[in-house]
Structures are given as structure tokens and as C-alpha cells.
Design a protein around this motif. Structure first.
Motif, mmCIF file in Angstrom:
data_model
loop_
_atom_site.group_PDB
_atom_site.id
_atom_site.type_symbol
_atom_site.label_atom_id
_atom_site.label_comp_id
_atom_site.label_asym_id
_atom_site.label_seq_id
_atom_site.Cartn_x
_atom_site.Cartn_y
_atom_site.Cartn_z
ATOM 1 N N PHE A 70 17.907 -13.087 2.579
ATOM 2 C CA PHE A 70 16.852 -12.184 3.033
ATOM 3 C C PHE A 70 15.588 -12.422 2.231
ATOM 4 C CE2 PHE A 70 14.445 -8.232 2.659
ATOM 5 C CZ PHE A 70 14.165 -8.001 4.001
ATOM 6 N N ALA A 71 14.456 -12.447 2.934
ATOM 7 C CA ALA A 71 13.137 -12.510 2.307
ATOM 8 C C ALA A 71 12.319 -11.350 2.847
ATOM 9 C CB ALA A 71 12.443 -13.832 2.634
ATOM 10 N N GLY A 72 11.754 -10.552 1.946
ATOM 11 C CA GLY A 72 10.948 -9.406 2.349
ATOM 12 C C GLY A 72 9.603 -9.423 1.660
ATOM 13 N N LEU A 73 8.658 -8.730 2.252
ATOM 14 C CA LEU A 73 7.295 -8.698 1.741
ATOM 15 C C LEU A 73 6.652 -7.375 2.125
ATOM 16 C CD1 LEU A 73 4.741 -10.319 0.650
ATOM 17 C CD2 LEU A 73 4.408 -11.017 3.026
ATOM 18 N N ILE A 74 5.956 -6.769 1.172
ATOM 19 C CA ILE A 74 5.122 -5.600 1.469
ATOM 20 C C ILE A 74 3.702 -5.943 1.047
ATOM 21 C CG2 ILE A 74 6.963 -3.883 1.324
ATOM 22 C CD1 ILE A 74 6.002 -3.219 -1.518
ATOM 23 N N ILE A 75 2.756 -5.455 1.809
ATOM 24 C CA ILE A 75 1.345 -5.764 1.571
ATOM 25 C C ILE A 75 0.565 -4.457 1.621
ATOM 26 C CG2 ILE A 75 -0.659 -7.076 2.375
ATOM 27 C CD1 ILE A 75 1.335 -8.897 3.867
ATOM 28 N N SER A 76 -0.396 -4.308 0.739
ATOM 29 C CA SER A 76 -1.255 -3.124 0.802
ATOM 30 C C SER A 76 -2.074 -3.201 2.095
ATOM 31 C CB SER A 76 -2.178 -3.048 -0.421
ATOM 32 O OG SER A 76 -3.027 -4.182 -0.473
ATOM 33 N N PRO A 77 -2.411 -2.064 2.685
ATOM 34 C CA PRO A 77 -3.158 -2.075 3.941
ATOM 35 C C PRO A 77 -4.470 -2.868 3.886
ATOM 36 C CG PRO A 77 -2.269 0.094 3.572
ATOM 37 C CD PRO A 77 -2.011 -0.704 2.312
ATOM 38 N N ASP A 78 -5.089 -2.928 2.717
ATOM 39 C CA ASP A 78 -6.335 -3.697 2.619
ATOM 40 C C ASP A 78 -6.083 -5.168 2.277
ATOM 41 O OD1 ASP A 78 -5.680 -3.674 -0.066
ATOM 42 O OD2 ASP A 78 -7.434 -2.515 -0.701
ATOM 43 N N GLY A 79 -4.820 -5.554 2.100
ATOM 44 C CA GLY A 79 -4.460 -6.941 1.855
ATOM 45 C C GLY A 79 -4.693 -7.449 0.441
ATOM 46 N N THR A 80 -5.055 -6.575 -0.477
ATOM 47 C CA THR A 80 -5.372 -7.037 -1.837
ATOM 48 C C THR A 80 -4.154 -7.173 -2.741
ATOM 49 O OG1 THR A 80 -5.802 -4.776 -2.575
ATOM 50 C CG2 THR A 80 -7.705 -6.048 -1.749
ATOM 51 N N ALA A 81 -3.037 -6.576 -2.378
ATOM 52 C CA ALA A 81 -1.841 -6.645 -3.221
ATOM 53 C C ALA A 81 -0.611 -6.863 -2.347
ATOM 54 C CB ALA A 81 -1.678 -5.360 -4.032
ATOM 55 N N ARG A 106 10.264 -1.913 -4.063
ATOM 56 C CA ARG A 106 9.613 -0.623 -4.366
ATOM 57 C C ARG A 106 9.426 -0.471 -5.877
ATOM 58 N NH1 ARG A 106 8.702 4.202 -1.739
ATOM 59 N NH2 ARG A 106 9.854 3.620 0.117
ATOM 60 N N ALA A 107 10.437 -0.843 -6.642
ATOM 61 C CA ALA A 107 10.341 -0.751 -8.108
ATOM 62 C C ALA A 107 9.268 -1.707 -8.630
ATOM 63 C CB ALA A 107 11.692 -1.066 -8.737
ATOM 64 N N ARG A 108 9.201 -2.893 -8.066
ATOM 65 C CA ARG A 108 8.219 -3.879 -8.492
ATOM 66 C C ARG A 108 6.792 -3.419 -8.151
ATOM 67 N NH1 ARG A 108 10.091 -8.573 -5.837
ATOM 68 N NH2 ARG A 108 11.826 -8.413 -7.269
ATOM 69 N N ALA A 109 6.628 -2.795 -7.000
ATOM 70 C CA ALA A 109 5.298 -2.375 -6.551
ATOM 71 C C ALA A 109 4.798 -1.144 -7.302
ATOM 72 C CB ALA A 109 5.326 -2.077 -5.054
ATOM 73 N N GLY A 110 5.696 -0.279 -7.721
ATOM 74 C CA GLY A 110 5.298 0.952 -8.404
ATOM 75 C C GLY A 110 5.052 2.081 -7.415
ATOM 76 N N VAL A 111 5.111 3.282 -7.894
ATOM 77 C CA VAL A 111 5.016 4.457 -7.027
ATOM 78 C C VAL A 111 3.665 4.608 -6.338
ATOM 79 C CG1 VAL A 111 6.843 5.994 -7.833
ATOM 80 C CG2 VAL A 111 4.764 5.786 -9.153
ATOM 81 N N THR A 112 2.606 4.224 -6.957
ATOM 82 C CA THR A 112 1.288 4.423 -6.347
ATOM 83 C C THR A 112 0.971 3.407 -5.256
ATOM 84 O OG1 THR A 112 0.209 3.095 -8.062
ATOM 85 C CG2 THR A 112 0.355 5.492 -8.430
ATOM 86 N N PHE A 114 2.420 2.792 -2.543
ATOM 87 C CA PHE A 114 2.626 3.334 -1.208
ATOM 88 C C PHE A 114 1.692 4.494 -0.854
ATOM 89 C CE2 PHE A 114 6.436 1.158 -2.521
ATOM 90 C CZ PHE A 114 6.723 0.378 -1.431
ATOM 91 N N ASP A 115 0.912 4.954 -1.813
ATOM 92 C CA ASP A 115 -0.014 6.052 -1.553
ATOM 93 C C ASP A 115 -1.038 5.707 -0.473
ATOM 94 O OD1 ASP A 115 1.303 7.448 -3.512
ATOM 95 O OD2 ASP A 115 -0.312 7.297 -5.010
ATOM 96 N N SER A 116 -1.469 4.466 -0.429
ATOM 97 C CA SER A 116 -2.488 4.068 0.550
ATOM 98 C C SER A 116 -1.924 3.913 1.956
ATOM 99 C CB SER A 116 -3.149 2.761 0.107
ATOM 100 O OG SER A 116 -2.189 1.724 0.068
ATOM 101 N N TRP A 117 -0.609 4.032 2.119
ATOM 102 C CA TRP A 117 0.005 3.881 3.442
ATOM 103 C C TRP A 117 -0.046 5.167 4.252
ATOM 104 C CZ3 TRP A 117 4.970 0.445 3.457
ATOM 105 C CH2 TRP A 117 4.675 -0.796 2.903
ATOM 106 N N ALA A 118 -0.378 6.256 3.627
ATOM 107 C CA ALA A 118 -0.344 7.561 4.319
ATOM 108 C C ALA A 118 -1.457 7.688 5.347
ATOM 109 C CB ALA A 118 -0.463 8.678 3.318
#
Length: 118
Positions: A70-81, A106-112, A114-118
């Protein structure tokens, strides 16, 4: 660089009533077990991240014999992270692998993150 697709892309699904034995028998004849395992992993990843078709989440599981990659990826909505995750394991544990991948990213990204996803 590898960029995985959105979870579940390319899988064909037939929806049926739960508990309809006659329909379940018909569908069993065309069910592809490796595709079902890959999809279970990808959907578990998406669900554990509370994702939808509007969240920047990618995930792709492949099955080779009894093994799953499995390969997964999460990206900030503005694409900067972005944050990637890769996990391998037995195909029979597909959903667990997807959920563990989500927990790791999720642990690697940190709690904040996902704040911009709301």
C-alpha cells in the motif's frame, strides 16, 4: 515520483441488499478477491482519515499472491505540504493495513495538518 490515485479508483462495484442470498450467490461468481482486498485497504485508509471525495487523499493497494503493498499520500488543500506512507503485509489483513497506514501518516503530519480540511 509515484503519485497514487484516489482510493477506490478503477474498482467496479455492484450494490445489493444485505442478506439477499440469491444475489450474493450470483455476485460471488464474478467477485475478484484480490480487487476486493485492495479496495478494503484503500477504503480503510480513507475512512480512518475521515476522508471524502473532497479531501486530498490518495491511496493505492496492490496484491501479489498473498501479499499486499500500500502507498498512501495526504496533501494540504493548498498543496504546500504532503506526507507519504507505505506499508506491506498479508493481503488477508487488508483493512488493518489501511487503517495502520492512516494512523502512521496522521502521526507524521501532526494534529494541525488536518485543521485546514474543515
Amino acid at each position: 515520483k509515484y503519485f497514487p490515485p484516489a482510493p477506490g479508483q478503477g474498482a467496479i462495484c455492484i450494490e445489493s441488499r444485505i442478506g439477499d442470498g440469491d444475489v450474493e450467490k450470483m455476485l460471488a461468481a464474478i467477485h475478484d478477491v484480490p480487487t476486493g482486498q485492495a479496495l478494503a485497504c484503500e477504503r480503510a485508509f480513507l475512512a480512518a482519515l475521515d476522508g471524502s471525495c473532497r479531501t486530498p487523499i490518495a491511496g493505492h493497494a496492490t496484491i501479489s499472491g498473498e501479499s499486499l503493498s500500500f502507498a498512501g499520500l495526504i496533501i494540504s488543500p493548498d498543496g504546500t505540504a504532503s506526507h507519504e506512507v507505505r506499508l506491506d503485509g498479508p493481503a488477508r489483513d487488508a483493512a488493518r493495513i489501511g487503517a495502520e497506514a492512516a494512523k502512521a501518516v496522521r502521526a507524521r503530519a501532526g494534529v494541525t495538518f488536518f485543521d485546514s480540511w474543515a
